[in-house]
Design an enzyme around this catalytic site. Structure first.
Site, PDB file in Angstrom:
ATOM      1  N   VAL A  65      13.462 -10.528   5.772  1.00 14.83           N
ATOM      2  CA  VAL A  65      13.298 -10.353   4.332  1.00 14.83           C
ATOM      3  C   VAL A  65      14.272  -9.298   3.806  1.00 14.83           C
ATOM      4  O   VAL A  65      14.465  -8.260   4.448  1.00 14.83           O
ATOM      5  CB  VAL A  65      11.856  -9.855   4.026  1.00 14.83           C
ATOM      6  N   CYS A  66      14.861  -9.567   2.633  1.00 13.12           N
ATOM      7  CA  CYS A  66      15.621  -8.532   1.922  1.00 13.12           C
ATOM      8  C   CYS A  66      15.358  -8.734   0.436  1.00 13.12           C
ATOM      9  O   CYS A  66      14.392  -9.396   0.051  1.00 13.12           O
ATOM     10  CB  CYS A  66      17.113  -8.579   2.261  1.00 13.12           C
ATOM     11  N   ARG A  67      16.191  -8.201  -0.408  1.00 12.16           N
ATOM     12  CA  ARG A  67      15.957  -8.304  -1.848  1.00 12.16           C
ATOM     13  C   ARG A  67      16.128  -9.733  -2.346  1.00 12.16           C
ATOM     14  O   ARG A  67      15.279 -10.274  -3.025  1.00 12.16           O
ATOM     15  CB  ARG A  67      16.909  -7.368  -2.607  1.00 12.16           C
ATOM     16  N   MET A  93      12.674 -10.798  -1.742  1.00  9.10           N
ATOM     17  CA  MET A  93      11.594 -10.151  -2.489  1.00  9.10           C
ATOM     18  C   MET A  93      11.625 -10.508  -3.981  1.00  9.10           C
ATOM     19  O   MET A  93      10.611 -10.406  -4.661  1.00  9.10           O
ATOM     20  CB  MET A  93      11.653  -8.629  -2.310  1.00  9.10           C
TER      21      MET A  93
END
Length: 102
Positions: A65-67, A93
């Site tokens: 997961v990242c932005r 996210m």
């Protein structure tokens, strides 16, 4: 030619979160995760993955997961090339509608 990186939608992950099927790894920077992470996620900054590879288990399934999904895609690619079972969270996210914890 590397294999295709599998993606998982935020909705799929949210449904499976309690099942323990996936280990969620957030690769964002410290100041980004301060704004909230997916419950149960482990924080491993993208740049530190190579030296922290021993913390990953080849028998587990990971969701990176990242932005927005770009850095986690790179993390997924690296881990997959090293024999790990990974999925990239589609949209990161920015698309996550589930709970977050600080």
């Amino acid at each position: 030619m590397s294999e295709e990186i599998r993606e998982i939608t935020p909705e799929q992950l949210e449904q499976d979160l309690d099942s323990g099927k996936y280990e969620v790894v957030d690769v964002r920077e410290d100041e980004e995760v301060a704004g909230g992470m997916i419950p149960g996620a482990k924080h491993v900054v993208l740049g530190s993955i190579p030296e922290r590879l021993d913390e990953f288990d080849q028998n587990k399934e990971y969701v990176m997961v990242c932005r927005s999904g770009r850095r986690s895609y790179n993390a997924s690619q690296y881990l997959q090339e090293n024999g790990y079972n990974v999925h990239n969270l589609k949209g990161g996210m920015l698309e996550w509608k589930g709970d977050v914890i600080a």
